[in-house]
Scaffold this motif. Structure first.
Motif, short mmCIF file in Angstrom:
data_model
loop_
_atom_site.label_atom_id
_atom_site.label_comp_id
_atom_site.label_asym_id
_atom_site.label_seq_id
_atom_site.Cartn_x
_atom_site.Cartn_y
_atom_site.Cartn_z
N ASN A 104 -39.94 41.15 -17.51
CA ASN A 104 -39.66 42.18 -18.52
C ASN A 104 -40.77 42.23 -19.57
OD1 ASN A 104 -37.16 42.99 -17.38
ND2 ASN A 104 -36.18 41.21 -18.32
N THR A 105 -41.99 42.19 -19.09
CA THR A 105 -43.15 42.09 -19.98
C THR A 105 -44.15 43.21 -19.66
OG1 THR A 105 -42.88 39.71 -20.21
CG2 THR A 105 -45.05 40.62 -20.73
N VAL A 106 -44.74 43.74 -20.70
CA VAL A 106 -45.79 44.74 -20.55
C VAL A 106 -47.04 44.24 -21.28
CG1 VAL A 106 -45.04 46.07 -22.59
CG2 VAL A 106 -46.37 47.19 -20.79
N TYR A 107 -48.19 44.55 -20.73
CA TYR A 107 -49.47 44.09 -21.25
C TYR A 107 -50.35 45.29 -21.58
CZ TYR A 107 -47.84 39.90 -18.84
OH TYR A 107 -47.08 38.84 -18.40
N ILE A 112 -39.78 49.86 -25.60
CA ILE A 112 -39.07 49.64 -24.33
C ILE A 112 -38.00 50.72 -24.20
CG2 ILE A 112 -37.63 48.04 -23.03
CD1 ILE A 112 -40.41 46.99 -23.48
N SER A 113 -38.01 51.42 -23.09
CA SER A 113 -36.96 52.41 -22.82
C SER A 113 -35.94 51.77 -21.90
CB SER A 113 -37.56 53.65 -22.17
OG SER A 113 -38.43 54.31 -23.06
N HIS A 114 -34.80 51.45 -22.48
CA HIS A 114 -33.76 50.73 -21.75
C HIS A 114 -32.65 51.69 -21.34
CE1 HIS A 114 -30.08 48.30 -21.35
NE2 HIS A 114 -30.90 47.35 -20.94
N TRP A 115 -32.17 51.50 -20.14
CA TRP A 115 -30.98 52.24 -19.69
C TRP A 115 -29.81 51.30 -19.63
CZ3 TRP A 115 -27.24 51.96 -16.03
CH2 TRP A 115 -26.43 53.10 -15.90
N PRO A 116 -28.69 51.63 -20.28
CA PRO A 116 -28.40 52.92 -20.90
C PRO A 116 -28.51 52.96 -22.42
CG PRO A 116 -26.37 51.75 -20.58
CD PRO A 116 -27.47 50.82 -20.11
N ARG A 117 -29.11 51.91 -23.02
CA ARG A 117 -29.01 51.79 -24.48
C ARG A 117 -30.05 52.58 -25.26
NH1 ARG A 117 -28.46 46.39 -22.85
NH2 ARG A 117 -26.27 45.75 -22.68
N GLY A 149 -32.84 39.42 -23.92
CA GLY A 149 -31.50 39.72 -24.40
C GLY A 149 -30.65 40.30 -23.29
N SER A 150 -29.78 41.21 -23.67
CA SER A 150 -28.86 41.81 -22.73
C SER A 150 -29.53 43.01 -22.06
CB SER A 150 -27.58 42.25 -23.46
OG SER A 150 -26.65 42.77 -22.55
N VAL A 163 -37.49 42.70 -28.71
CA VAL A 163 -38.83 43.04 -28.23
C VAL A 163 -39.84 42.33 -29.12
CG1 VAL A 163 -40.46 44.91 -27.82
CG2 VAL A 163 -38.01 45.30 -27.46
N VAL A 164 -40.69 41.52 -28.52
CA VAL A 164 -41.64 40.71 -29.30
C VAL A 164 -43.04 40.91 -28.76
CG1 VAL A 164 -42.28 38.40 -30.03
CG2 VAL A 164 -39.85 39.01 -29.80
N GLU A 165 -43.94 41.34 -29.63
CA GLU A 165 -45.35 41.53 -29.27
C GLU A 165 -46.15 40.30 -29.67
OE1 GLU A 165 -44.40 45.81 -31.07
OE2 GLU A 165 -44.21 43.74 -31.80
N SER A 166 -47.28 40.11 -29.00
CA SER A 166 -48.21 39.07 -29.37
C SER A 166 -49.60 39.47 -28.90
CB SER A 166 -47.81 37.72 -28.75
OG SER A 166 -47.80 37.80 -27.35
N GLY A 167 -50.61 38.80 -29.43
CA GLY A 167 -51.96 38.99 -28.94
C GLY A 167 -52.89 39.77 -29.85
N GLY A 168 -52.40 40.26 -30.97
CA GLY A 168 -53.29 40.96 -31.88
C GLY A 168 -54.26 40.01 -32.56
N GLY A 169 -55.19 40.58 -33.34
CA GLY A 169 -56.13 39.76 -34.07
C GLY A 169 -57.34 40.54 -34.51
#
Length: 116
Positions: free
Chosen positions: A76-79, A97-102, A26-27, A4-10
């Motif tokens: 698979n991106t959220v803004y 990120i809430s992933h199923w089933p992990r 990823g998987s 999970v990688v965020e960007s856009g801060g400042g």
């Protein structure tokens, strides 16, 4: 594993805008909810906004009407669009990120600083 990688801060002046992005890779089997949290110095991490895979959203009262969360399921991106920023919005913003089933995955955080 899921990355999970965020960007856009400042740094932005009060009243300004920023747009945060968070991409999962990823998987990936299925992503359920995606959300943004923030943590200011000396404070607990708090929910800012969350969106389900069906598009239902909820926001912290402090950001309602100013922030908008959205997602692109194909990417698979959220803004998080943040408008009318205030100094009290200054914090490290984390993507979840809430992933199923992990289960839940977190990004490393991105700093947002709003100057008065």
């Amino acid at each position: 594993q899921v990355q999970v990688v965020e960007s856009g801060g400042g740094l932005v002046q009060a009243g300004g805008s920023l747009r945060l992005s968070c991409a999962a890779s990823g998987s990936i089997f299925k992503i359920n909810a995606m959300g943004w949290y923030r943590q200011a110095p000396g404070k607990q991490r708090e929910l800012v906004a969350r969106i389900t895979n069906g598009g239902n959203t909820n926001y912290a009262d402090s950001v309602k009407g100013r922030f908008t969360i959205s997602r692109d399921n194909a990417k698979n991106t959220v803004y998080l669009q943040m408008n009318s920023l205030k100094p009290e919005d200054t914090a490290v913003y984390y993507c979840q990120i809430s992933h199923w089933p992990r289960g839940d995955y977190w990004g490393q955080g991105t700093q947002v600083t709003v100057s008065s």
